[in-house]
Every structure is written in C-alpha cells, then in structure tokens.
Design a protein around this motif. Structure first.
Motif, PDB file in Angstrom:
ATOM      1  N   GLY A 163     -12.488  -9.160  -2.298  1.00 45.96           N
ATOM      2  CA  GLY A 163     -11.841  -7.885  -2.576  1.00 45.96           C
ATOM      3  C   GLY A 163     -12.554  -6.706  -1.933  1.00 45.96           C
ATOM      4  N   SER A 164     -13.454  -7.001  -0.998  1.00 49.21           N
ATOM      5  CA  SER A 164     -14.250  -5.932  -0.377  1.00 49.21           C
ATOM      6  C   SER A 164     -13.393  -4.961   0.428  1.00 49.21           C
ATOM      7  CB  SER A 164     -15.335  -6.534   0.522  1.00 49.21           C
ATOM      8  OG  SER A 164     -14.757  -7.321   1.569  1.00 49.21           O
ATOM      9  N   LEU A 165     -12.379  -5.471   1.112  1.00 51.01           N
ATOM     10  CA  LEU A 165     -11.538  -4.600   1.923  1.00 51.01           C
ATOM     11  C   LEU A 165     -10.690  -3.691   1.043  1.00 51.01           C
ATOM     12  CD1 LEU A 165     -10.586  -3.715   4.680  1.00 51.01           C
ATOM     13  CD2 LEU A 165      -8.912  -5.585   4.648  1.00 51.01           C
ATOM     14  N   GLU A 166     -10.212  -4.230  -0.064  1.00 49.42           N
ATOM     15  CA  GLU A 166      -9.439  -3.400  -0.991  1.00 49.42           C
ATOM     16  C   GLU A 166     -10.269  -2.209  -1.481  1.00 49.42           C
ATOM     17  OE1 GLU A 166      -7.381  -7.364  -1.011  1.00 49.42           O
ATOM     18  OE2 GLU A 166      -9.424  -6.624  -0.805  1.00 49.42           O
ATOM     19  N   LYS A 167     -11.543  -2.470  -1.774  1.00 50.27           N
ATOM     20  CA  LYS A 167     -12.430  -1.395  -2.215  1.00 50.27           C
ATOM     21  C   LYS A 167     -12.679  -0.397  -1.089  1.00 50.27           C
ATOM     22  CE  LYS A 167     -14.785  -4.489  -5.467  1.00 50.27           C
ATOM     23  NZ  LYS A 167     -16.042  -5.258  -5.741  1.00 50.27           N
ATOM     24  N   LYS A 168     -12.800  -0.905   0.122  1.00 45.87           N
ATOM     25  CA  LYS A 168     -13.053  -0.049   1.283  1.00 45.87           C
ATOM     26  C   LYS A 168     -11.877   0.883   1.554  1.00 45.87           C
ATOM     27  CE  LYS A 168     -15.548   0.931   5.031  1.00 45.87           C
ATOM     28  NZ  LYS A 168     -16.937   1.415   4.995  1.00 45.87           N
ATOM     29  N   LEU A 169     -10.665   0.377   1.356  1.00 49.60           N
ATOM     30  CA  LEU A 169      -9.477   1.157   1.670  1.00 49.60           C
ATOM     31  C   LEU A 169      -8.982   2.017   0.502  1.00 49.60           C
ATOM     32  CD1 LEU A 169      -7.421  -1.419   3.768  1.00 49.60           C
ATOM     33  CD2 LEU A 169      -8.501   0.676   4.590  1.00 49.60           C
ATOM     34  N   ALA A 170      -9.490   1.753  -0.677  1.00 49.50           N
ATOM     35  CA  ALA A 170      -9.024   2.495  -1.860  1.00 49.50           C
ATOM     36  C   ALA A 170      -9.132   4.016  -1.701  1.00 49.50           C
ATOM     37  CB  ALA A 170      -9.780   2.026  -3.103  1.00 49.50           C
ATOM     38  N   PRO A 171     -10.248   4.555  -1.158  1.00 52.13           N
ATOM     39  CA  PRO A 171     -10.331   6.013  -0.995  1.00 52.13           C
ATOM     40  C   PRO A 171      -9.264   6.584  -0.070  1.00 52.13           C
ATOM     41  CG  PRO A 171     -12.511   5.018  -0.849  1.00 52.13           C
ATOM     42  CD  PRO A 171     -11.523   3.895  -0.809  1.00 52.13           C
ATOM     43  N   LEU A 172      -8.694   5.740   0.790  1.00 51.81           N
ATOM     44  CA  LEU A 172      -7.625   6.192   1.683  1.00 51.81           C
ATOM     45  C   LEU A 172      -6.253   6.035   1.060  1.00 51.81           C
ATOM     46  CD1 LEU A 172      -8.856   4.618   5.081  1.00 51.81           C
ATOM     47  CD2 LEU A 172      -9.208   6.952   4.244  1.00 51.81           C
ATOM     48  N   ALA A 198      -5.908  11.883  20.314  1.00 48.55           N
ATOM     49  CA  ALA A 198      -6.056  12.862  19.241  1.00 48.55           C
ATOM     50  C   ALA A 198      -4.708  13.360  18.751  1.00 48.55           C
ATOM     51  CB  ALA A 198      -6.900  14.044  19.740  1.00 48.55           C
ATOM     52  N   SER A 199      -3.789  13.507  19.661  1.00 49.01           N
ATOM     53  CA  SER A 199      -2.473  14.006  19.265  1.00 49.01           C
ATOM     54  C   SER A 199      -1.770  13.020  18.353  1.00 49.01           C
ATOM     55  CB  SER A 199      -1.609  14.243  20.509  1.00 49.01           C
ATOM     56  OG  SER A 199      -1.467  13.054  21.246  1.00 49.01           O
ATOM     57  N   ALA A 200      -1.965  11.743  18.610  1.00 53.17           N
ATOM     58  CA  ALA A 200      -1.332  10.723  17.766  1.00 53.17           C
ATOM     59  C   ALA A 200      -1.968  10.708  16.396  1.00 53.17           C
ATOM     60  CB  ALA A 200      -1.460   9.347  18.417  1.00 53.17           C
ATOM     61  N   GLN A 201      -3.289  10.922  16.343  1.00 52.33           N
ATOM     62  CA  GLN A 201      -3.986  10.881  15.075  1.00 52.33           C
ATOM     63  C   GLN A 201      -3.644  12.077  14.193  1.00 52.33           C
ATOM     64  OE1 GLN A 201      -8.228  10.181  15.396  1.00 52.33           O
ATOM     65  NE2 GLN A 201      -7.959   9.073  17.302  1.00 52.33           N
ATOM     66  N   SER A 202      -3.433  13.210  14.816  1.00 50.80           N
ATOM     67  CA  SER A 202      -3.294  14.434  14.034  1.00 50.80           C
ATOM     68  C   SER A 202      -2.086  14.414  13.120  1.00 50.80           C
ATOM     69  CB  SER A 202      -3.202  15.633  14.981  1.00 50.80           C
ATOM     70  OG  SER A 202      -2.065  15.489  15.842  1.00 50.80           O
ATOM     71  N   GLY A 203      -1.017  13.723  13.564  1.00 49.65           N
ATOM     72  CA  GLY A 203       0.178  13.704  12.730  1.00 49.65           C
ATOM     73  C   GLY A 203       0.307  12.430  11.931  1.00 49.65           C
ATOM     74  N   THR A 204      -0.751  11.643  11.868  1.00 50.61           N
ATOM     75  CA  THR A 204      -0.679  10.346  11.209  1.00 50.61           C
ATOM     76  C   THR A 204      -0.664  10.472   9.696  1.00 50.61           C
ATOM     77  OG1 THR A 204      -1.774   9.205  13.002  1.00 50.61           O
ATOM     78  CG2 THR A 204      -1.913   8.179  10.852  1.00 50.61           C
ATOM     79  N   THR A 205       0.195   9.685   9.062  1.00 49.89           N
ATOM     80  CA  THR A 205       0.144   9.547   7.617  1.00 49.89           C
ATOM     81  C   THR A 205      -0.248   8.116   7.321  1.00 49.89           C
ATOM     82  OG1 THR A 205       2.493   8.987   7.559  1.00 49.89           O
ATOM     83  CG2 THR A 205       1.905  11.293   7.194  1.00 49.89           C
ATOM     84  N   LEU A 206      -1.132   7.930   6.377  1.00 48.54           N
ATOM     85  CA  LEU A 206      -1.623   6.592   6.073  1.00 48.54           C
ATOM     86  C   LEU A 206      -0.534   5.750   5.413  1.00 48.54           C
ATOM     87  CD1 LEU A 206      -5.128   7.559   4.748  1.00 48.54           C
ATOM     88  CD2 LEU A 206      -4.663   6.258   6.816  1.00 48.54           C
ATOM     89  N   PRO A 207      -0.458   4.464   5.764  1.00 49.61           N
ATOM     90  CA  PRO A 207       0.530   3.588   5.145  1.00 49.61           C
ATOM     91  C   PRO A 207       0.108   3.247   3.724  1.00 49.61           C
ATOM     92  CG  PRO A 207      -0.944   2.303   6.506  1.00 49.61           C
ATOM     93  CD  PRO A 207      -1.348   3.744   6.692  1.00 49.61           C
ATOM     94  N   GLY A 208       1.040   2.829   2.917  1.00 51.02           N
ATOM     95  CA  GLY A 208       0.691   2.450   1.555  1.00 51.02           C
ATOM     96  C   GLY A 208      -0.016   1.105   1.512  1.00 51.02           C
ATOM     97  N   THR A 209       0.280   0.229   2.479  1.00 48.09           N
ATOM     98  CA  THR A 209      -0.266  -1.131   2.468  1.00 48.09           C
ATOM     99  C   THR A 209      -0.613  -1.594   3.879  1.00 48.09           C
ATOM    100  OG1 THR A 209       1.139  -1.685   0.569  1.00 48.09           O
ATOM    101  CG2 THR A 209       0.185  -3.521   1.794  1.00 48.09           C
ATOM    102  N   LEU A 210      -1.788  -2.213   4.013  1.00 52.85           N
ATOM    103  CA  LEU A 210      -2.163  -2.897   5.247  1.00 52.85           C
ATOM    104  C   LEU A 210      -1.834  -4.366   5.052  1.00 52.85           C
ATOM    105  CD1 LEU A 210      -3.622  -3.365   7.954  1.00 52.85           C
ATOM    106  CD2 LEU A 210      -5.772  -3.491   6.665  1.00 52.85           C
ATOM    107  N   ARG A 211      -0.963  -4.905   5.887  1.00 54.75           N
ATOM    108  CA  ARG A 211      -0.563  -6.313   5.798  1.00 54.75           C
ATOM    109  C   ARG A 211      -1.331  -7.107   6.852  1.00 54.75           C
ATOM    110  NH1 ARG A 211       5.583  -5.642   6.948  1.00 54.75           N
ATOM    111  NH2 ARG A 211       4.561  -4.442   8.617  1.00 54.75           N
ATOM    112  N   ILE A 212      -2.170  -8.019   6.387  1.00 53.06           N
ATOM    113  CA  ILE A 212      -3.039  -8.789   7.280  1.00 53.06           C
ATOM    114  C   ILE A 212      -2.570 -10.239   7.358  1.00 53.06           C
ATOM    115  CG2 ILE A 212      -5.384  -9.584   7.732  1.00 53.06           C
ATOM    116  CD1 ILE A 212      -6.419  -7.228   6.148  1.00 53.06           C
TER     117      ILE A 212
END
Length: 325
Positions: free
Chosen positions: A52-61, A22-36
């Motif tokens: 393009g399903s994953l792009e749509k899934k991650l768009a709200p984040l 939880a401590s690690a999550q609390s200060g997390t900032t989302l990355p601009g890009t997930l590289r797969i």
C-alpha cells in the motif's frame, strides 16, 4: 541519508526523461485514480500493491490506485491500448508487437538488464543437451513476450533458424502443464516461473539471456496521460525506487511477503529476486537502440507485419536519431 539522496537524484532525471512541457503541466488537473497494469510475476509491483506504499504516496495528491492484473505482457498492452489502464510494466517484446499493431503508448522508464531471469529449459531427463538439438522440436513460449527474442537469438547463435523449430504459443500456466506432461520438448520462460520449474520439476537450463538478450523491462503509459500527469508519474517512480532499494536490502524478507501472493515457495521467489536488479531509470539512447534491434529482428523474421520506429514511442528527450544509429 543515502536513500534520500538517491531519490532526490532519480526523480528529476525521470521527469526529464518523460519530457513534459510546462504549458501542458500548467493546466493539468490530477486524475481521481491511477490505473496500473501489472502481472503477478512482476515481483516489485506485487510488493508495492501488497504494502500500500503507492496509495500512501499519492494520497496527498488526492489520487487513488487501481491495480489491474494481466496474465502476461501482450494482454497488458491490449489493456493499455483500449484505455483500461494508464500505466503498465512489461518486458522487451510486448511493446514492439503492440506498436506494430498500432497501439498508442510512450516509454516512460526502464528497469536494468536481467539476462539471467529468462531461459530455455528442458525436462531434467531430456536427452537434449544444447540449443542446436532443438531442431525440429516443439518449444513452448508466450508469443510476443520477452522470451520471444531470447529464443530467436539463442537459435541464431546455435546456427538454427526460427523456422527450424516448432513454436507452441502458450501462456505460462498452460506452457508449464504442457512441459511437465511431455507435450513440448522445451520451454522458454521468465522468472519467477523459471525458478519455480527449476525448483519443483528439476528443469535443466539450456540457455539463459547472458550474452544474448538484455531482458530489460519497461514502464509504459498512454501518451496523453504521460503528458498531462507528471506529478502522478513522479510519485509512482519515487515509490518504485524506494521499494526497490528496500527489496534489494533484504531479499529474504521481501520473498516472504511476495511468495504467498504469487503462490510460490519463499525459496523460489528468493532465487528469482536475485536475478533481477530493479529500480526504474530514465530512457537512454543506448537502451532505445537495443529495443530497435529487437524490432528489426522481429520484422526480418516476419513476426511483425511492418517495420516500426521505436523512436515514435519514445519521450521527446530521447533523440530518435541517436537511438537508432
């Protein structure tokens, strides 16, 4: 309703398996890009990329996706180790060779066993009728790939040692060319390349993984990324589950989409899809123990320079002591 229920059950398990604090999550900032990191032969990821399903899934984040293609698992692991990708999908053997070489990553999920999706094949008119007859023969394989373990165990079952054959280390495209011009006597390969050479060249199967090798596939991540980006990985796995369910519900339709992307005939892709189960699951001690067996086998044969503990690359929720019993 059943589909939504599956996702509701799967997501918490996957996140628990990654063991984020939880401590690690609390200060997390989302990355601009997930590289797969992916291979074109990884049909489910190829389908995800196309849809393009994953792009749509991650768009709200506020996260975009960059797909980085590699010819095979060992090269993908190199990319993960040098920071070119955040997450990758590979077979059983590449993580073991990479860990032995000092690569830093963590297992975050696995796909169910698919023993029929890898095999040793010979040309249709080859006089070789059994694995035992490979003694002294040239056998092509991608070094450090999932089929490396299949070959070792198949030879062992036939009463041969790895040193009894002449391994020829080639990536799939070069191995196919060598196989068809008769430069090697046999080829150890996975789907969809396996289905393609069966369909197009009439290659004859000597031995697949049934009863010998589980042929699991693994989702891996850079350890720091896994610890700090649980929301992104949760979204990735939720979308992967959704796409897996859709694929298995209509394999013919999925094959029609995937085939041109892989440069294969739809019937070839359809055959290969039937030999996989798909659907990412959380790591378990039993699966980790199987991976440790592969690592121990490779070390005993001198294929990796030092013994490794697979547990060192496991999520904290998968107990090392349990996994290595």
């Amino acid at each position: 309703m059943r589909f939504r229920s599956i996702l509701r059950l799967a997501a918490p398990l996957l996140i628990a398996a990654i063991s984020f604090h939880a401590s690690a999550q609390s200060g997390t900032t989302l990355p601009g890009t997930l590289r797969i990191g992916f291979q074109k032969s990884a049909s489910l990821l190829t389908l995800q990329k196309s849809s393009g399903s994953l792009e749509k899934k991650l768009a709200p984040l506020g996260v975009s996706v960059k797909w980085v293609e590699f010819p095979a698992g060992p090269q993908l692991l190199e990319g993960l180790n040098v920071g070119a990708v955040d997450v990758g999908f590979v077979g059983e053997a590449p993580p073991i060779f990479a860990q032995a070489a000092g690569a830093k990553f963590v297992y975050i999920g696995f796909d169910p066993a698919a023993p029929e999706a890898e095999a040793i094949v010979v040309p249709k008119d080859s006089p070789i009728k059994s694995v035992a007859e490979l003694k002294g023969k040239k056998v092509a394989l991608n070094k450090g790939s999932n089929v490396h373990y299949l070959l070792v165990k198949a030879l062992e079952k036939a009463g041969l040692k790895y040193s009894d054959i002449q391994p020829v280390y080639l990536p799939p495209a070069d191995a196919r060319a060598a196989f068809e011009r008769g430069a090697v006597d046999a080829w150890v390969i996975w789907d969809p390349f396996l289905a393609a050479v069966e369909h197009q060249s009439g290659a004859r199967l000597l031995q697949d993984g049934k009863g010998i090798a589980n042929n699991y596939a693994y989702y891996l991540a850079e350890r720091g990324y896994a610890q700090t980006q649980p929301k992104v990985i949760q979204a990735l796995f939720e979308d992967t589950q959704a796409q897996a369910i859709a694929l298995k519900s209509n394999i013919k339709a999925a094959a029609a989409v995937i085939a041109p992307l892989q440069g294969l005939a739809p019937e070839v892709v359809e055959k290969s899809l039937t030999r996989y189960q798909f659907g990412v699951k959380p790591l378990t001690p039993a699966v980790a123990a199987e991976q440790q067996k592969i690592a121990d086998t490779f070390h005993a044969l001198g294929l990796i320079p030092n013994a490794i503990r697979v547990g060192d690359a496991l999520p904290g929720s998968v107990k090392v002591a349990e996994a290595t019993k």
